[in-house]
Design an enzyme around this catalytic site. Sequence first.
Site, mmCIF file in Angstrom:
data_model
loop_
_atom_site.group_PDB
_atom_site.id
_atom_site.type_symbol
_atom_site.label_atom_id
_atom_site.label_comp_id
_atom_site.label_asym_id
_atom_site.label_seq_id
_atom_site.Cartn_x
_atom_site.Cartn_y
_atom_site.Cartn_z
ATOM 1 N N TYR A 148 0.858 -1.190 0.000
ATOM 2 C CA TYR A 148 0.000 0.000 0.000
ATOM 3 C C TYR A 148 0.890 1.234 0.000
ATOM 4 O O TYR A 148 1.835 1.314 0.786
ATOM 5 C CB TYR A 148 -0.896 -0.017 1.241
ATOM 6 C CG TYR A 148 -1.845 1.153 1.339
ATOM 7 C CD1 TYR A 148 -2.896 1.303 0.442
ATOM 8 C CD2 TYR A 148 -1.695 2.114 2.338
ATOM 9 C CE1 TYR A 148 -3.777 2.380 0.542
ATOM 10 C CE2 TYR A 148 -2.569 3.191 2.448
ATOM 11 C CZ TYR A 148 -3.609 3.313 1.546
ATOM 12 O OH TYR A 148 -4.482 4.378 1.654
ATOM 13 N N ASP A 243 9.248 2.845 0.071
ATOM 14 C CA ASP A 243 8.167 3.463 0.824
ATOM 15 C C ASP A 243 8.370 3.093 2.285
ATOM 16 O O ASP A 243 8.014 2.008 2.728
ATOM 17 C CB ASP A 243 6.811 2.973 0.305
ATOM 18 C CG ASP A 243 5.650 3.583 1.086
ATOM 19 O OD1 ASP A 243 5.912 4.251 2.105
ATOM 20 O OD2 ASP A 243 4.496 3.379 0.670
ATOM 21 N N LYS A 271 3.730 8.617 9.116
ATOM 22 C CA LYS A 271 3.533 7.952 10.404
ATOM 23 C C LYS A 271 4.507 8.453 11.493
ATOM 24 O O LYS A 271 4.311 9.541 11.993
ATOM 25 C CB LYS A 271 3.537 6.442 10.207
ATOM 26 C CG LYS A 271 2.381 6.064 9.243
ATOM 27 C CD LYS A 271 2.003 4.615 9.177
ATOM 28 C CE LYS A 271 0.684 4.454 8.448
ATOM 29 N NZ LYS A 271 0.745 3.859 7.126
#
Length: 430
Positions: A148, A243, A271
Site C-alpha cells: 500500500y 516506501d 507515520k
Amino acid sequence: MMIKNSTKTSHLLFERAQASIPGGVNSPVRAFKSVGGTPVFFKEARGAYLYDEDGNRYIDLIASWGPMILGHSHPAVVEAVARQVHKATSFGAPTRLEIEMAELMKEMVPGLELVRMVNSGTEACMSALRLARGYTGKNKFIKFEGCYHGHADPFLVKAGSGVATFDIQSVPGVTGGTAHDTLTAPYNDIEAVQKLIDQNPGDIAAIIVEPVAGNMGCVPPQPGFLEKLRVICDRYGIILIFDEVMTGFRLAQGGAQERLGVKADLVTFGKVIGGGLPVGAFGGNRDIMSAIAPLGKVYQAGTLSGNPLAMTAGYTTLSILHNNPQIYSELDHKTQLLEQKLSEVLSANGWHFTSNRLGSMLSFHFDIDQVTNFSEAAAANQNTFRRFFHHMLSQGVYLPPSAFESYFLSNALTFEDIDFIAEAASTFTA
Ligand SMILES: *Cc1c(COP(=O)(O)O)cnc(C)c1O
C-alpha cells in the site's frame, strides 16, 4: 476483565456518525467491516493505553498505525506542541523548525541529502512517483501486490491495507489510462520483476516497494529480494523508491535502509515522522531531488507543508529516538517476547498459525504455514482472525481490525502488559 458498556455507547455514536460521515469513519478500515461489530470510539490515550468513551482501557497494539512509537501523550511531545501552539500554528512561509527537522532527518537516514515535507504518506508517495517520472522521462512503474502506498490513483492497483481488506479489485474513479501505467508483481518475486522489465523495455521510471511489507500483515523481504531490486534498478536506470512510511524511524533510526543494508534512490516517510500529527516527507540525493520545484520543473507544493505544530511533534519524537537508540533494541525485545508468548498460548489451545515479525512489526496468520506474499496472506483463515480480534477486544486488547494489517508496538508497552496480552489470548479457544 471484560469490557463494560462499550458496545452500547459505541453503537450510539456509530449510528450518529453514519448520519454525517460516509460509513461513520474518515478512513475505511476503522469501520470494522472486515471483523464485524461496532467500532470503538476513543476519547483519550496515554502511554500504551487507549480509553474509550466509557472509560474502558485497552492495550494498544496499533499505535495509530505506527506513529505513536513512544506511546501516547509522551510528556516531551505534549509540552513541545503546547509551547508551539501559543507562538503560531501556521505561516505558509519558511521557519527555522523546518530546517532543524530536515537536518535531523539527514543525520538519521542514510543517503538523504534533500528532503521535502508534505502532510501525509499518500502525498509523499504520490510526489516521489511524479518526481521519478519527471526525472527519468518515463511513464510506467512497478509496484507489488499487497503493498500500500496511499490512495493516489496510480497506486490503487492490487493494493494492500483497506483496499485488500474490502476486496476492492479495481477502484472506480481510477482511469484505465492511469492503471495501464501501473505494473504489478508478487512481493518477493524477483523473476516477475525481470519479466515486466523485459516486456516494457525502456519504459519504467520506478520500482516502489515497502522494504518490509506492513499492509498485508507484516511480510518481511526474503533474503536477497531488496538487494536484487537494487541491482536491477542500477542496470536499467530505474529509480528505486523505498516506501518507508511504516518502516521509517521504526525499524531503526535510518529505517529499513539501515536495518537491512540496502539503499534506495528515493525514500518516502509518514507515520512516525509526525509524532501523531499529520506529516509525510520524501527525499533522496541532491541530483534527483533538484528536479523538484522551485529548483526544477516537477511541481509539488502544500499550503500546510512544514506546518509548525506538525514539525514540533515530529522533531521532538525523532530527537528522542535519535538520543535514545536503545529504544530500538527494547522495542525489538518486547515484540519478540510478545510473539513468543502469544505463539505459546495459541499453540497450547490447538490453533494452527504462522507469525511474521521484523523489529516492532508483527502479525499472526491462521491456518497457513508461511506468508511471503499477498496470495498467501489472503489464503489465511479470516474467520478465525475475526474471532481472535473480538476475543482480544473484549479482554481489553486493541489489535488492528483487519487481517491485512501489522501490529505496531510502542515502547510504552511494559512487560506486565505483554503478560496481560498473553493471558487474554490464553482464553481464546475453538
Ligand atoms: C500508511 C501508509 C501510506 C499512506 O500514508 P497516509 O498518511 O495514510 O496517507 C503509504 N505507504 C505505506 C507503506 C503506509 O503504511
